[in-house]
Design a protein around this motif. Structure first.
Motif, short mmCIF file in Angstrom:
data_model
loop_
_atom_site.label_atom_id
_atom_site.label_comp_id
_atom_site.label_asym_id
_atom_site.label_seq_id
_atom_site.Cartn_x
_atom_site.Cartn_y
_atom_site.Cartn_z
N MET A 1 0.71 -1.16 -0.50
CA MET A 1 0.69 0.18 -0.19
C MET A 1 1.09 1.09 -0.06
O MET A 1 1.69 1.53 1.04
N CYS A 2 0.18 2.18 -0.87
CA CYS A 2 1.30 3.69 -1.34
C CYS A 2 0.67 3.90 -0.32
O CYS A 2 -0.23 4.77 0.08
N ARG A 3 1.76 4.59 1.13
CA ARG A 3 1.64 5.77 1.61
C ARG A 3 2.58 6.39 2.20
O ARG A 3 4.26 6.08 2.05
N SER A 4 2.50 8.10 2.74
CA SER A 4 3.46 8.67 3.36
C SER A 4 4.25 7.85 4.24
O SER A 4 3.50 7.16 5.27
N LYS A 5 6.07 8.24 4.59
CA LYS A 5 6.28 7.89 5.73
C LYS A 5 5.42 8.20 7.46
O LYS A 5 5.32 9.73 6.82
N SER A 6 5.22 7.38 8.66
CA SER A 6 4.57 7.76 9.33
C SER A 6 5.55 8.76 10.58
O SER A 6 6.49 8.74 10.70
N LYS A 7 4.90 9.88 11.14
CA LYS A 7 5.59 10.44 11.93
C LYS A 7 5.05 10.54 13.02
O LYS A 7 4.70 11.07 14.28
N TRP A 8 3.93 8.85 13.56
CA TRP A 8 3.22 9.07 14.99
C TRP A 8 4.71 8.37 15.81
O TRP A 8 5.28 7.71 15.37
N MET A 9 4.09 8.66 16.78
CA MET A 9 4.98 8.72 17.97
C MET A 9 3.96 8.80 19.50
O MET A 9 2.53 9.12 19.08
N PRO A 10 4.15 7.81 20.08
CA PRO A 10 3.44 6.50 21.08
C PRO A 10 3.57 8.15 21.88
O PRO A 10 4.49 9.05 22.10
N PRO A 11 2.47 8.34 22.17
CA PRO A 11 2.39 9.15 23.43
C PRO A 11 2.85 8.82 25.25
O PRO A 11 3.00 7.09 25.28
N ASN A 126 -1.58 11.88 -0.85
CA ASN A 126 -0.20 12.59 -0.28
C ASN A 126 0.86 11.99 -0.88
O ASN A 126 1.77 12.56 -0.42
N PHE A 127 0.79 10.96 -0.67
CA PHE A 127 1.94 9.99 -0.48
C PHE A 127 2.41 10.25 -2.12
O PHE A 127 4.10 10.72 -2.55
N LEU A 128 1.90 10.15 -3.39
CA LEU A 128 2.32 10.88 -4.42
C LEU A 128 3.02 12.35 -4.79
O LEU A 128 3.95 13.06 -5.95
#
Length: 238
Positions: A1-11, A126-128
């Motif tokens: 699946m094409c997606r941008s790099k995740s910037k999620w950080m755990p709380p 957003n990925f493209l």
């Protein structure tokens, strides 16, 4: 699946987790590292020689076009072969400027329209997008299987982080989906003769020593008498 790099950080609201991290960091700082230093598998002489090869402006190190060998060439010979190919106006054409910005605007307009009409999702849109695309690099791979003296080069355009990279990743994944359902086309008598071969899939191997030595850029050679149009281009910088 094409997606941008995740910037999620755990709380970090859990006091238990914060206490655990604090204790681990405190104890790691007190660890005696003098007896547990990692050791290189190179001797000091080998590492000096490796650094000398990597930084020598008179040399260009490339993988061979075939056979898996590593080729060390004079910078002047390498650039002469590149100029020989680029001066073939039947294949290459001189541009008045870098077309990256214009290509990016055209791609952005197409994917924006596709997103508005629902052809692609917001995630794929957003990925493209390529906020800061790089200009692809041109280099050659020496064909030493043909001759060891002044070998011809196979032209390569490195498009990593270029404006076309997200589209290339999307097309590669689309190719895998096509391969997954290839049996449907093969079941049709007409389509099975039209589409005879399935798409070819590739993979990326891990980095090795040759990747450390080989790079796309080469140092410019000073010349006093040049007749080709590439002499007016700025020198590449690392």
């Amino acid at each position: 699946m094409c997606r941008s790099k995740s910037k999620w950080m755990p709380p970090t609201t859990s006091h238990t987790v914060e206490t655990f991290v604090h204790l681990v960091q405190r104890d790691l700082q007190s660890v005696d590292r003098t007896g547990h230093q990692s050791r290189s598998n190179f001797t000091s002489e080998e590492r000096t020689a490796l650094n000398s090869l990597c930084t020598n402006p008179e040399l260009v190190i490339k993988p061979a076009d075939k056979g898996g060998a590593t080729v060390v060439m004079n910078n002047a010979d390498y650039r002469r072969e590149i100029l020989r190919q680029l001066n073939d106006h039947l294949i290459y054409q001189k541009l008045t400027g870098d077309p990256t910005a214009a290509i990016k605007r055209e791609i952005d307009e197409l994917i924006s329209e596709a997103n508005e009409v629902g052809i692609i999702t917001n995630q794929l849109y957003n990925f493209l997008l390529s906020p800061f695309p790089l200009t692809p690099l041109f280099y050659i791979l020496p064909k030493i299987h043909k001759t060891l003296v002044d070998p011809p080069g196979r032209p390569i355009v490195a498009g990593t982080n270029s404006v076309f990279q997200p589209l290339a990743i999307l097309l590669d994944q689309a190719k895998q989906i096509i391969y997954k359902h290839w049996h449907v086309l093969c079941s049709d008598p007409t389509l099975s003769t039209t589409f005879k071969d399935p798409p070819v899939c590739a993979f990326k191997r891990s980095k090795n020593l040759r990747d450390t030595l080989v790079h796309a850029r080469s140092n410019p050679q000073p010349t006093t008498n040049t007749t080709n149009w590439l002499s007016s281009l700025p020198a590449p910088t690392d």
